[in-house]
Design an enzyme around this catalytic site. Structure first.
Site, PDB file in Angstrom:
ATOM      1  N   LYS A 207      37.939  40.577  37.585  1.00  9.29           N
ATOM      2  CA  LYS A 207      37.483  41.971  37.380  1.00  9.29           C
ATOM      3  C   LYS A 207      38.533  42.980  37.854  1.00  9.29           C
ATOM      4  O   LYS A 207      38.532  44.129  37.416  1.00  9.29           O
ATOM      5  CB  LYS A 207      36.121  42.210  38.014  1.00  9.29           C
ATOM      6  CG  LYS A 207      36.035  42.108  39.538  1.00  9.29           C
ATOM      7  CD  LYS A 207      36.427  43.349  40.295  1.00  9.29           C
ATOM      8  CE  LYS A 207      36.685  43.028  41.756  1.00  9.29           C
ATOM      9  NZ  LYS A 207      37.197  44.147  42.542  1.00  9.29           N
ATOM     10  N   ASN A 272      42.300  48.923  42.984  1.00  5.48           N
ATOM     11  CA  ASN A 272      42.777  48.545  41.653  1.00  5.48           C
ATOM     12  C   ASN A 272      42.607  49.688  40.658  1.00  5.48           C
ATOM     13  O   ASN A 272      43.506  49.983  39.871  1.00  5.48           O
ATOM     14  CB  ASN A 272      42.055  47.279  41.198  1.00  5.48           C
ATOM     15  CG  ASN A 272      42.498  46.076  42.006  1.00  5.48           C
ATOM     16  OD1 ASN A 272      43.626  45.620  41.870  1.00  5.48           O
ATOM     17  ND2 ASN A 272      41.628  45.580  42.875  1.00  5.48           N
TER      18      ASN A 272
END
Ligand SMILES: NC(=O)C1=CN([C@@H]2O[C@H](COP(=O)(O)OP(=O)(O)OC[C@H]3O[C@@H](n4cnc5c(N)ncnc54)[C@H](O)[C@@H]3O)[C@@H](O)[C@H]2O)C=CC1
Ligand SMILES: O=C(CO)COP(=O)(O)O
Length: 351
Positions: A207, A272
């Site tokens: 993810k 991220n």
């Protein structure tokens, strides 16, 4: 395999970063905790200040740099260090680890061990033989068999602020899931169990790639429709590569999969997602990484998954586009155009 523990044993946490500190504080609400920090200086500093990664430390936490002490005092240990460092850490701890230990890691990345000191090269196909999940690393490097992982939408900042959340403890052993539930569950943190250890680990790792992509879309100001498109197709990409690497599709539609995707693809507190936003503004990946104090696992994961996808011949257009942006082979604008023209076939063809 008998346990030598009593319910009064402290619990160990390896790694005093953002997430390790959150987990240590949460465990300390129920039990004594020994938190392992990387160097003696850092351990002393945290102990003196009673603060780690910007979080005040619970009074039941003792900080140490002694791995033998952690292993000898704790039956259950939570390793929460970046994926690039876990193998070395477990190797150093392995003389003190025994089959009675339970290790539940919170790391969301892969280990890559190439022969003859070869370096990872995203343009070279890479098989699963050289890419390991963290539970595999723990079992390869120690005598521990009862391993598990903790994965789910668990942004450290929100948990440190005592906001409600939930997570998954995955393991092949019921006693590992039970230990994780008993130690971590409280009125603001739910723990679900899952026996698909590899599937849940893969969710947490993969993810991060999509979170970087969502950050790019956000940074470009392309809107929520485009982000929803990226997340949905990202989930399909995760499932395909996850299946090739040994994961079960079911894990991806749970909390560790779609749940964590939603959290990290929506939050400016996700490291991220932040990397993606900064890439969209034209910053170079080297500068972004150098200026970040915390770990954004997805950058390394993009390179690893790009190589895996070549080996297994799995189409991973989002990973490929991000790889091209990071390596300055495409601008963010070109990468977006590339994805919009990609010849997708049926929408749902993985079930
Ligand atoms: N921060 C978050 O919201 C969450 C992070 N994670 C995962 O947890 C892992 C760790 O992340 P963070 O704590 O956020 O990273 P961080 O970048 O805040 O801290 C990493 C910590 O690990 C320590 N460390 C590195 N190598 C070590 C070693 N060999 N021995 C002992 N300590 C060592 C560093 O000194 C640093 O304190 C990552 O894989 C991340 O994806 C998982 C869920 C949530
Ligand atoms: O995994 C996380 C939340 O579940 C943390 O995500 P980041 O590493 O992107 O901050």
């Amino acid at each position: 395999m008998t346990s030598k523990s009593s319910s009064k044993d402290p619990v160990g946490v390896l790694g005093a970063g953002s997430f390790g500190t959150v987990i240590a504080n949460m465990l300390a609400e129920k039990t004594d905790v020994i938190l392992y920090a990387r160097t003696p200086e850092r351990a002393k500093n945290i102990n003196d200040k009673r603060e780690s990664s910007g979080q005040a430390l619970h009074e039941r936490i003792t900080v140490t740099n002694d791995l033998e002490l952690v292993a000898k005092s704790c039956n259950v240990i939570f390793p929460v260090v970046p994926s690039a460092n876990l193998r070395e850490l477990i190797r150093r701890m392995s003389p003190y680890l025994r089959p009675y230990h339970i290790l539940i890691h919170g790391t969301k990345g892969f280990d890559v061990s190439l022969p003859d000191n070869k370096q990872l090269n995203a343009n070279r196909p890479l098989s699963r033989d050289y890419v390991k999940t963290m539970s595999e690393v723990i079992m390869e490097e120690s005598s521990v068999v009862r391993v598990g992982c903790l994965a789910g939408p668990n942004l450290a900042g929100e948990m440190a602020a005592r906001q409600p959340a939930a997570s998954v403890v995955a393991s092949h052993f019921d006693e590992v899931i039970n230990a994780g539930q008993q130690l971590l569950k409280n009125e603001r943190f739910l723990i679900y169990g899952n026996s698909d250890l590899i599937g849940v680990e893969l969710c947490g790792v993969l993810k991060n790639i999509i979170a970087i992509g969502a950050g790019v879309i956000h940074g470009l100001g392309l809107g929520e429709n485009a982000k929803a498109l990226l997340i949905s197709r990202g989930m399909v990409e995760m499932i395909y590569i996850g299946q090739a690497l040994g994961g079960n599709t079911k894990a991806f539609i749970g909390l560790a999969g779609v749940g964590d995707l939603i959290a990290t693809c929506s939050s400016q507190h996700s490291r991220n997602f932040t990397v993606g936003t900064r890439l969209a503004k034209g910053e170079k990946i080297k500068d972004i990484i150098e200026s970040m104090e915390e770990t954004a696992e997805g950058v390394r994961t993009i390179e690893i998954v790009k190589s895996l996808s070549e080996f297994y011949k799995v189409r991973c257009p989002i990973t490929e586009a991000l790889h091209n942006i990071i390596n300055e082979e495409m601008t963010v604008g070109d990468a977006t155009t590339y994805l919009m023209k990609f010849p997708f076939r049926a929408e749902i063809d993985f079930l």
